[in-house]
Design a protein around this motif. Structure first.
Motif, PDB file in Angstrom:
ATOM      1  N   GLU A   1       0.808  -1.215   0.000  1.00 34.67           N
ATOM      2  CA  GLU A   1       0.000   0.000   0.000  1.00 34.67           C
ATOM      3  C   GLU A   1       0.844   1.269   0.000  1.00 34.67           C
ATOM      4  O   GLU A   1       0.295   2.374  -0.034  1.00 34.67           O
ATOM      5  N   HIS A   2       2.158   1.141   0.078  1.00 34.11           N
ATOM      6  CA  HIS A   2       3.022   2.317   0.133  1.00 34.11           C
ATOM      7  C   HIS A   2       3.767   2.499  -1.194  1.00 34.11           C
ATOM      8  O   HIS A   2       4.308   1.544  -1.745  1.00 34.11           O
ATOM      9  N   GLY A   3       3.782   3.738  -1.648  1.00 43.59           N
ATOM     10  CA  GLY A   3       4.460   4.066  -2.885  1.00 43.59           C
ATOM     11  C   GLY A   3       5.946   4.284  -2.696  1.00 43.59           C
ATOM     12  O   GLY A   3       6.483   4.129  -1.596  1.00 43.59           O
TER      13      GLY A   3
ATOM     14  N   TRP B   1       5.561  16.341  12.350  1.00 46.34           N
ATOM     15  CA  TRP B   1       4.777  15.103  12.392  1.00 46.34           C
ATOM     16  C   TRP B   1       3.658  15.097  11.358  1.00 46.34           C
ATOM     17  O   TRP B   1       3.466  14.099  10.650  1.00 46.34           O
ATOM     18  N   LEU B   2       2.920  16.183  11.233  1.00 46.47           N
ATOM     19  CA  LEU B   2       1.815  16.205  10.280  1.00 46.47           C
ATOM     20  C   LEU B   2       2.314  16.064   8.852  1.00 46.47           C
ATOM     21  O   LEU B   2       1.727  15.346   8.039  1.00 46.47           O
ATOM     22  N   THR B   3       3.424  16.716   8.530  1.00 46.57           N
ATOM     23  CA  THR B   3       4.014  16.614   7.196  1.00 46.57           C
ATOM     24  C   THR B   3       4.456  15.186   6.918  1.00 46.57           C
ATOM     25  O   THR B   3       4.224  14.646   5.824  1.00 46.57           O
TER      26      THR B   3
ATOM     27  N   SER C   1       3.228  12.433   4.130  1.00 47.15           N
ATOM     28  CA  SER C   1       4.185  11.798   3.220  1.00 47.15           C
ATOM     29  C   SER C   1       3.997  10.292   3.161  1.00 47.15           C
ATOM     30  O   SER C   1       4.164   9.674   2.108  1.00 47.15           O
ATOM     31  N   LEU C   2       3.642   9.677   4.306  1.00 49.76           N
ATOM     32  CA  LEU C   2       3.503   8.225   4.357  1.00 49.76           C
ATOM     33  C   LEU C   2       2.092   7.754   4.057  1.00 49.76           C
ATOM     34  O   LEU C   2       1.865   6.550   3.901  1.00 49.76           O
ATOM     35  N   ASN C   3       1.132   8.654   4.000  1.00 54.23           N
ATOM     36  CA  ASN C   3      -0.256   8.288   3.763  1.00 54.23           C
ATOM     37  C   ASN C   3      -0.450   7.807   2.337  1.00 54.23           C
ATOM     38  O   ASN C   3      -0.253   8.556   1.385  1.00 54.23           O
ATOM     39  N   ASP C   4      -0.858   6.571   2.202  1.00 52.40           N
ATOM     40  CA  ASP C   4      -1.114   6.031   0.874  1.00 52.40           C
ATOM     41  C   ASP C   4      -2.070   4.860   1.011  1.00 52.40           C
ATOM     42  O   ASP C   4      -2.208   4.266   2.086  1.00 52.40           O
ATOM     43  N   SER C   5      -2.732   4.527  -0.071  1.00 53.93           N
ATOM     44  CA  SER C   5      -3.618   3.371  -0.088  1.00 53.93           C
ATOM     45  C   SER C   5      -3.254   2.401  -1.199  1.00 53.93           C
ATOM     46  O   SER C   5      -3.817   1.315  -1.277  1.00 53.93           O
ATOM     47  N   GLY C   6      -2.330   2.817  -2.067  1.00 53.07           N
ATOM     48  CA  GLY C   6      -2.027   2.000  -3.225  1.00 53.07           C
ATOM     49  C   GLY C   6      -3.115   2.136  -4.273  1.00 53.07           C
ATOM     50  O   GLY C   6      -4.186   2.690  -4.020  1.00 53.07           O
ATOM     51  N   PRO C   7      -2.889   1.628  -5.462  1.00 50.21           N
ATOM     52  CA  PRO C   7      -3.890   1.719  -6.532  1.00 50.21           C
ATOM     53  C   PRO C   7      -5.070   0.799  -6.282  1.00 50.21           C
ATOM     54  O   PRO C   7      -4.968  -0.184  -5.544  1.00 50.21           O
ATOM     55  N   ASN C   8      -6.215   1.118  -6.873  1.00 52.63           N
ATOM     56  CA  ASN C   8      -7.375   0.232  -6.798  1.00 52.63           C
ATOM     57  C   ASN C   8      -7.070  -1.053  -7.557  1.00 52.63           C
ATOM     58  O   ASN C   8      -6.635  -1.022  -8.706  1.00 52.63           O
TER      59      ASN C   8
END
Length: 549
Positions: free
Chosen positions: A327-329, A342-344, A348-355
């Motif tokens: 799920e990480h790019g 921390w918020l930045t 940066s790490l927030n991802d879900s990957g492609p559908n």
């Protein structure tokens, strides 16, 4: 009369998108999808569904972020889906003296709004688009959990639309300190009992939320499979020492640097990819406000990569994590340790990957890996008969503050684990089975062979790793001989796996609900009997009312 909620029917252009979630394996054919914007909308939708005799054998389901791994929300027997994604406010509720997070708020909604509003945060997941409704009710954890605990450890109250009589929906607020024991049970059931069991969750309230560190230190690194293929002992050493590090940390044993320093602020994700991916990856986040953060990070890396070099000889080199892994790019910019607000960093790490289509399995480990497990992991990740690169075992660090809480204080009973594992296999529709010139879900319906090799690989992998405990990560149980060799403590309800209830794959004599809930299942059944005795809210692994004697 109050306005009726919006209903998206098959003749609406939005229908095809809204009848499915993130996992493209599961696509429903409901009569309509309700776009709820309030608890009143949910009440109206439930009342309408339950008053129609034609729905007696069909299900009404709920979606917040749409990340359910199994077909619990989208399936052929679903008559109506209630979508609460528009209920996404995050604010401080003065009457409750608590922070309110609506069920449709995503992880990023709650993270960004709470932090900007108060400087506080839920220790929740890093996948930005996961909805709060399901994430929190299943326990919720993320990169802050080793330092601050689970999301539900801060839950004060929950608002649920319940249907205790099977006919009349009612907005119910259950608090941790409710005087009515039945309400306290309902609150407790939402501290890890999972979604889709007791009613439709519309709001949560939290108290005493922690303040994340102002700065965090990030590091992402990868190692080429080419080197591990030449030196399989070093791959096994990486897996072994990674597990040993967190087992030592939990027990207060091991090398002096582990015993001397507090590593609760560090969360790691080891991405053990299939050999066809080309690289194995690691993502690290830790508190960056201390002067020794970089030194502690390097000491950890040196420990888990011991033997990767000898003198002037380099066997396995560090490289950038420059490709999608689960799920990480790509995170090549984090090859050099990087300090960020921390918020930045969270963004940066927030991802879900492609559908895409996916199958998932999970496990809690109370110790590092056994040699038999390490051999099985290596065997299946180097299986060249499986010709697919988008498959992996992700091993998250766990424990710390999570394990400070009693097993019965919340519905999450796993409070002694040091690792949390997620087995993942992804694929797309790569066969034009109906010969119409395009790929879509109809190809998968016509050709089960599209999914077959991926399901076989992940099932064989999981079953082999836990062969000594009946093909599943069994929970300790003196009554079962398999428990004598177990270093595991069940599975995570938010990573549902329908195979746990199938005797073909689970020969442990431990039912799926024991793997998820252990001894807490009895109280969850009692709550089910109190609040949903007619089993309105149900799916393939929902809590069942106790059997009548």
């Amino acid at each position: 009369m109050p306005a009726q909620p919006i209903e998206i029917r098959p003749d609406d252009a939005r229908y095809d998108a809204l009848r499915r979630g993130f996992n493209q394996r599961w696509i429903a054919q409901p009569d309509y999808v309700v776009m709820a914007t309030s608890a009143d909308d949910v009440t109206a939708a439930l009342g309408k569904f339950l008053s129609n005799p034609a729905n007696a054998t069909r299900r009404i389901t709920v979606r917040s972020g749409g990340h359910c791994y199994e077909n619990f929300v989208s399936a052929k027997d679903v008559g109506v889906i209630i979508d609460v994604s528009q209920m996404n406010r995050v604010h401080f509720d003065e009457k409750m003296d608590a922070y309110c997070v609506e069920a449709g708020a995503t992880n990023w909604n709650s993270t960004s709004q709470l932090y900007r509003l108060s400087g506080r945060a839920l220790p929740g997941g890093s996948c930005y688009s996961v909805g709060s409704g399901g994430h929190i009710s299943g326990g919720g954890y993320g990169l802050l959990s080793r330092k601050f605990g689970l999301t539900v450890d801060y839950l004060y109250a929950v608002e649920v639309v319940t249907v205790a009589d099977g006919k009349t929906p009612k907005v119910t607020v259950a608090r941790k300190d409710s005087t009515d024991p039945a309400l306290r049970d309902l609150w407790w059931a939402h501290t890890g009992g999972g979604g889709g069991n007791f009613g439709v969750i519309t709001r949560y309230w939290f108290r005493d939320l922690p303040e994340p560190p102002a700065q965090v230190l990030l590091k992402s690194v990868a190692w080429k499979w080419k080197g591990f293929c030449k030196h399989p002992d070093l791959f096994k050493s990486l897996v072994r020492r990674y597990g040993e590090f967190f087992a030592h940390e939990h027990a207060g044993t091991g090398p002096a640097f582990i015993r001397k320093h507090d590593y609760r602020d560090m969360f790691t994700l080891l991405k053990l990819t299939h050999v066809r991916a080309g690289k194995v990856g690691l993502v690290v986040q830790m508190d960056g406000t201390g002067k020794d953060a970089h030194k502690r990070l390097q000491a950890f890396l040196d420990y888990i990569t011991e033997g990767f070099s000898s003198g002037s000889e380099l066997y396995i080199a560090e490289t950038a994590l420059d490709q999608q892994m689960g799920e990480h790019g790509p995170q090549g910019q984090l090859f050099t340790p990087t300090r960020l607000p921390w918020l930045t960093a969270t963004q940066s790490l927030n991802d879900s990957g492609p559908n895409r289509c996916g199958k998932y399995k999970s496990a809690y480990h109370t110790q590092g890996f056994t040699e038999e497990q390490i051999d099985a992991i290596h065997r299946h990740l180097t299986d060249k008969s499986y010709r697919h690169s988008d498959a992996l075992l992700q091993v998250d660090s766990y424990g710390g503050a999570v394990n400070d809480v009693d097993t019965e204080a919340t519905a999450v009973p796993q409070r002694s684990s040091v690792l949390k594992l997620q087995y993942q296999a992804y694929w797309t529709w790569d066969t034009d089975a109906d010969k119409n010139g395009v790929f879509d879900y109809r190809d998968a319906e016509r050709a089960p062979s599209i999914a077959a090799p991926h399901l076989k690989w992940i099932r064989d992998f999981y079953g082999d790793v836990y062969r000594s405990t009946g093909g599943v990560p069994a929970v300790p149980d003196p009554a079962l001989p398999t428990s004598l060799t177990s270093n595991t403590d069940g599975a995570y309800v938010n990573y549902p796996d329908i195979d746990l209830g199938d005797q073909e794959f689970n020969t442990s004599r431990q039912p799926w609900h024991q793997l998820y809930y252990k001894n807490n299942y009895t109280r969850l059944q009692k709550t089910k009997q109190q609040w949903d005795p007619h089993n309105v809210f149900r799916h393939g692994q929902s809590i069942q009312p106790p059997k009548k004697k």
